[in-house]
Enzyme design. Structure first.
Site, PDB file in Angstrom:
ATOM      1  N   TYR A   1      51.778 -53.432  25.878  1.00 44.02           N
ATOM      2  CA  TYR A   1      50.914 -52.484  26.001  1.00 44.02           C
ATOM      3  C   TYR A   1      51.599 -51.295  24.560  1.00 44.02           C
ATOM      4  O   TYR A   1      51.807 -52.022  23.479  1.00 44.02           O
ATOM      5  CB  TYR A   1      51.347 -50.982  27.375  1.00 44.02           C
ATOM      6  CG  TYR A   1      51.306 -52.103  28.230  1.00 44.02           C
ATOM      7  CD1 TYR A   1      49.742 -52.883  28.658  1.00 44.02           C
ATOM      8  CD2 TYR A   1      52.747 -52.500  29.121  1.00 44.02           C
ATOM      9  CE1 TYR A   1      49.805 -53.799  29.721  1.00 44.02           C
ATOM     10  CE2 TYR A   1      52.462 -53.398  30.186  1.00 44.02           C
ATOM     11  CZ  TYR A   1      51.732 -53.555  30.383  1.00 44.02           C
ATOM     12  OH  TYR A   1      51.313 -54.313  31.702  1.00 44.02           O
TER      13      TYR A   1
ATOM     14  N   SER B   1      63.870 -51.321  38.603  1.00 40.15           N
ATOM     15  CA  SER B   1      62.837 -51.181  37.716  1.00 40.15           C
ATOM     16  C   SER B   1      62.008 -50.801  37.671  1.00 40.15           C
ATOM     17  O   SER B   1      61.302 -50.867  38.671  1.00 40.15           O
ATOM     18  CB  SER B   1      62.738 -52.652  36.619  1.00 40.15           C
ATOM     19  OG  SER B   1      62.683 -52.944  36.059  1.00 40.15           O
ATOM     20  N   PRO B   2      60.667 -50.020  36.358  1.00 41.18           N
ATOM     21  CA  PRO B   2      59.413 -49.863  37.160  1.00 41.18           C
ATOM     22  C   PRO B   2      58.741 -51.464  37.281  1.00 41.18           C
ATOM     23  O   PRO B   2      59.053 -51.999  37.105  1.00 41.18           O
ATOM     24  CB  PRO B   2      59.399 -49.304  35.245  1.00 41.18           C
ATOM     25  CG  PRO B   2      60.257 -49.222  35.084  1.00 41.18           C
ATOM     26  CD  PRO B   2      61.652 -49.914  35.218  1.00 41.18           C
TER      27      PRO B   2
ATOM     28  N   ALA C   1      54.849 -47.816  35.431  1.00 44.20           N
ATOM     29  CA  ALA C   1      54.289 -47.334  34.593  1.00 44.20           C
ATOM     30  C   ALA C   1      53.415 -46.608  35.063  1.00 44.20           C
ATOM     31  O   ALA C   1      52.259 -46.644  35.590  1.00 44.20           O
ATOM     32  CB  ALA C   1      53.750 -48.531  34.144  1.00 44.20           C
TER      33      ALA C   1
ATOM     34  N   ARG D   1      62.250 -48.753  26.824  1.00 43.42           N
ATOM     35  CA  ARG D   1      61.826 -49.504  27.200  1.00 43.42           C
ATOM     36  C   ARG D   1      61.414 -50.380  26.315  1.00 43.42           C
ATOM     37  O   ARG D   1      60.619 -49.854  25.915  1.00 43.42           O
ATOM     38  CB  ARG D   1      61.367 -49.846  28.468  1.00 43.42           C
ATOM     39  CG  ARG D   1      60.918 -51.038  29.015  1.00 43.42           C
ATOM     40  CD  ARG D   1      60.251 -51.172  29.852  1.00 43.42           C
ATOM     41  NE  ARG D   1      61.907 -52.289  31.050  1.00 43.42           N
ATOM     42  CZ  ARG D   1      61.828 -52.549  31.971  1.00 43.42           C
ATOM     43  NH1 ARG D   1      60.718 -53.050  32.744  1.00 43.42           N
ATOM     44  NH2 ARG D   1      62.887 -52.495  32.894  1.00 43.42           N
TER      45      ARG D   1
ATOM     46  N   GLN E   1      58.183 -43.630  34.613  1.00 40.70           N
ATOM     47  CA  GLN E   1      57.744 -43.995  33.006  1.00 40.70           C
ATOM     48  C   GLN E   1      56.384 -43.401  32.928  1.00 40.70           C
ATOM     49  O   GLN E   1      55.659 -44.267  33.201  1.00 40.70           O
ATOM     50  CB  GLN E   1      58.349 -45.792  33.238  1.00 40.70           C
ATOM     51  CG  GLN E   1      57.892 -46.481  31.567  1.00 40.70           C
ATOM     52  CD  GLN E   1      57.260 -48.315  31.939  1.00 40.70           C
ATOM     53  OE1 GLN E   1      56.781 -48.691  32.548  1.00 40.70           O
ATOM     54  NE2 GLN E   1      59.058 -49.074  31.944  1.00 40.70           N
TER      55      GLN E   1
END
Length: 353
Positions: free
Chosen positions: A181, A21-22, A56, A229, A98
């Site tokens: 975000y 996962s990021p 990210a 995501r 990402q």
């Protein structure tokens, strides 16, 4: 179908259902990747993950969460990212990037420095931008509401960033629409109080994301996957819901999104989230019922747990973060635990016995 079954999405085949996962590293200078990122990400490829995501990666400098975020807003960022992508591929993993824009949660200190909002004197920046002029919390910076020209500049920045990560050799692009975000801020009625075509109705609140998907798909090859995501629920009354996420999946799939990576929360402060092992898996299962491939993330740690998520048809991939920090070689150890024979790196064969 099980944890170590291959998965083919468009022209890319993942050797198993395990993704890194990021994870923000807060270790860049002016957005540039460096040896830390190479080792951090490369270790997980050596450890057997099928897909390794960058953290990210900001599409504009003012869209960073912190001054130390990874970036892709200029062509010079490509060179070192290309080195990372080559290493991941050479070691059996698909390289994923990402793309992100922080919105009203921009210009903050790294977590180990307190995570508070930063002014210009502390290395931060102003203004920050959001759908509406609503701060994340009482102590956060108040953002300026984006005008339509600003929205279009950001949409174009995502498209340019997609070209750069393609030039870097990445084969999966993930659009970050979660955790409070900017894209998440547009989606949720709690943070989007606009009265124009980007606010109000569900369809209007999705418009910004849909334009980003369309813009990035113009430059991202048809043969390569796009992931998205999302925060599949705000966990807050009158906020974004799992049913909204299911509806969103129906909209973005024909636009070219191949898999929805289902996280949750992050858009409002002080929210009580019922955390526990696999607590977000039902969100992935709900979206998957719409015919969309999904990824499950959040407190997935044991091989049996991850394997059952795939076997039960609750998700098509599992994305691990903290467990990979504890054990970069988790897929190799999980395969042994589950009685599955997978190849180890030649350099590590002596440890397989």
């Amino acid at each position: 179908m099980h944890l170590f079954s291959p998965l083919t999405v468009r022209d890319i085949t993942f050797k198993n259902r395990i993704a890194v996962s990021p994870m923000c590293q807060y270790s860049s200078d002016d957005g540039f990747a460096n040896d830390w990122h190479l080792v951090h990400l490369g270790q997980r490829a050596v450890g057997g993950a099928a897909l390794v995501f960058t953290e990210a990666t900001a599409v504009t400098p003012e869209g960073r969460i912190s001054p130390q975020d990874l970036g892709i807003w200029e062509d010079d960022h490509v060179e070192f990212l290309s080195r990372i992508a080559r290493f991941l591929k050479a070691n059996g993993a698909v390289a994923g990037a990402q793309l992100a824009r922080a919105g009203r949660k921009a210009s903050t200190a790294a977590p180990w420095l307190g995570g508070h909002s930063l002014g210009a004197a502390d290395g931060g920046w102003k203004p920050i931008f959001a759908p509406s002029a609503l701060p994340f919390s009482e102590t956060a910076l108040t953002p300026e509401a984006l005008d339509k020209a600003g929205i279009q500049r950001i949409v174009k920045a995502f498209g340019t960033a997609a070209r750069r990560i393609l030039d870097s050799g990445f084969e999966v692009m993930e659009i970050h629409g979660a955790h409070g975000y900017l894209i998440n801020e547009f989606l949720s009625p709690l943070s989007n109080h606009r009265t124009d075509e980007y606010g109000g109705s569900f369809e209007n609140r999705m418009r910004f994301l849909c334009e980003i998907v369309e813009e990035t798909r113009r430059v991202w090859p048809e043969r390569l996957p796009v992931f998205l995501r999302i925060s599949a629920t705000d966990w807050t009354e009158d906020g974004w819901t799992p049913e909204d996420s299911a509806s969103l999946a129906r909209v973005v799939r024909p636009l070219g999104v191949d898999l929805v990576d289902c996280s949750s929360g992050g858009n409002m402060p002080r929210v009580k989230i019922p955390t526990g092992p696999g607590y977000q898996v039902p969100l992935a299962a709900r979206v998957r019922r719409e015919g969309m491939l999904t990824g499950a993330v959040g407190m997935i740690s044991s091989p049996e747990q991850a394997d059952q998520i795939i076997r039960n048809g609750e998700a098509d991939m599992v994305l691990l973060a903290r467990q990979f920090l504890r054990d970069p070689y988790w897929p190799l150890h999980a395969a042994r635990h589950l009685g599955v024979d997978v190849p180890w790196p030649n350099q590590y064969l002596r440890a397989k016995q």
